[in-house]
Scaffold this active site. Structure first.
Site, short mmCIF file in Angstrom:
data_model
loop_
_atom_site.label_atom_id
_atom_site.label_comp_id
_atom_site.label_asym_id
_atom_site.label_seq_id
_atom_site.Cartn_x
_atom_site.Cartn_y
_atom_site.Cartn_z
N LYS A 1 0.27 3.28 -2.94
CA LYS A 1 -0.98 4.05 -3.19
C LYS A 1 -1.12 5.59 -3.38
O LYS A 1 -1.73 6.14 -4.55
CB LYS A 1 -2.18 3.64 -2.03
CG LYS A 1 -2.70 2.36 -2.15
CD LYS A 1 -3.41 1.88 -0.86
CE LYS A 1 -3.91 0.56 -0.96
NZ LYS A 1 -4.58 0.02 0.28
N SER B 1 0.72 -1.09 0.15
CA SER B 1 -0.01 0.09 0.03
C SER B 1 0.82 1.31 0.04
O SER B 1 0.11 2.34 -0.25
CB SER B 1 -0.91 -0.09 1.20
OG SER B 1 -1.94 -1.01 1.25
N TYR C 1 -5.09 4.84 7.88
CA TYR C 1 -6.26 4.06 7.77
C TYR C 1 -6.80 4.21 9.19
O TYR C 1 -7.02 5.74 9.53
CB TYR C 1 -6.35 2.50 7.64
CG TYR C 1 -5.33 2.04 6.71
CD1 TYR C 1 -5.53 2.18 5.33
CD2 TYR C 1 -4.30 1.13 7.03
CE1 TYR C 1 -4.77 1.95 4.39
CE2 TYR C 1 -3.32 0.63 6.27
CZ TYR C 1 -3.65 0.99 4.89
OH TYR C 1 -2.76 0.52 3.66
N1 GLN Z 1 -2.05 -5.41 -1.51
C1 GLN Z 1 -2.54 -5.57 -0.26
C2 GLN Z 1 -4.06 -5.33 -0.20
O1 GLN Z 1 -4.66 -5.13 -1.26
C3 GLN Z 1 -2.28 -3.79 0.38
C4 GLN Z 1 -2.70 -3.74 1.72
C5 GLN Z 1 -1.78 -2.80 2.26
O2 GLN Z 1 -0.57 -2.72 2.24
N2 GLN Z 1 -2.43 -2.22 3.41
O3 GLN Z 1 -4.53 -6.28 0.51
#
Ligand code: GLN
Length: 268
Positions: free
Chosen positions: A49, A46, A224
């Site tokens: 992102k 993530s 988050y």
């Molecule tokens: N590829 C992971 C997922 O989609 C990324 C989630 C993360 O790093 N928080 O669950």
């Protein structure tokens, strides 16, 4: 700190040695300060992102992120399906899985291959070097991606996904499987600290006037449902990934990245 545990819902992540630890700072001149296991390549997950959100801003302007994805923190876990049902924006913001899958679907591309190449080229531009996918991580995640598949289909159902759901899921999962090391991650953050220009290559990745919007989303949603606590204690726009990477940006100065596979319960 030895609390927490490797992510294991992506089976291969459970096999990464838990004691690895690396930390790096890259300043806006590209100078690197580092210690520990900074050469170990881990999956970006993530932490990718915000950089794909930056690609959408660069391609289509920050309004596209606000109106087509959303910029409101959900206060819920990164993989929440409940958030899609209860918030009218559906995708929440580009830091959670729903918004990140929506971001990939928004990339202007004629084909899946072109979509992927644009996503990869953008991450490489931020890192200032070519990168490759950790294929075992991709396979491990894609074979078990039932939750993210549900998210992609729910968004499509609500008209908040802008490409084929399975294509979007594949490109998103590939994006998360890109291998980076701690210095690469600090360089990516340093590009944001340096007004969107990679300090090593000089490549302009995001117009400087859009950096505040991107950092705002990182500050409010990068952790988050722990984003408030993180801002309260650390106070820096940051992003984590379940591969164990984390990057924080000190605008106009430097970025600091760390890698440690152990996560807390929120996946940070
Ligand atoms: N590829 C992971 C997922 O989609 C990324 C989630 C993360 O790093 N928080 O669950």
């Amino acid at each position: 700190v030895r609390d927490g545990a490797n992510a294991d819902y992506i089976p291969i992540l459970a096999t990464v040695p838990s004691d690895l630890f690396g930390i790096a700072i890259v300043d806006r001149d590209g100078k690197v300060y580092s210690a520990g296991d900074v050469d170990y390549a881990f999956s970006i997950q993530s932490v990718s992102k915000p950089f794909t959100a930056a690609l959408i801003m660069a391609q289509q302007g920050p309004e596209a992120v606000r109106t087509k994805i959303g910029v409101e923190p959900t206060g819920l876990p990164f993989n929440s399906k409940v958030a899609i049902e209860i918030y009218e924006e559906r995708s929440g913001n580009p830091m959670v899985n729903a918004g990140a899958i929506a971001a990939v679907s928004l990339v202007e591309a004629e084909s899946e291959e072109e979509r992927w190449q644009l996503v990869l080229d953008n991450i490489e531009g931020f890192a200032g070097k070519s990168l490759s996918v950790l294929e075992e991580v991709y396979t491990s995640e894609y074979e078990t991606a039932w939750g993210n598949r549900a998210i992609a289909n729910l968004l499509y159902n609500y008209g908040r996904l802008y490409a084929d759901p399975e294509e979007s899921l594949r490109v998103y999962t590939r994006q998360c499987s890109i291998g980076i090391n701690t210095i690469d991650l600090a360089m990516m953050g340093a590009t944001l600290a340096n007004g969107g220009v990679n300090p090593r290559t000089g490549r302009a990745m995001l117009p400087p006037e859009h950096i505040p919007e991107l950092l705002a989303v990182m500050a409010t949603a990068g952790f988050y449902d722990e984003s408030g606590k993180w801002m309260y204690s650390a106070g820096l726009p940051s992003k984590t990934g379940v591969g164990g990477g984390i990057v924080s940006v000190v605008p106009g100065q430097f970025a600091i990245a760390a890698f440690s596979p152990r996560l807390n319960e929120a996946g940070n």
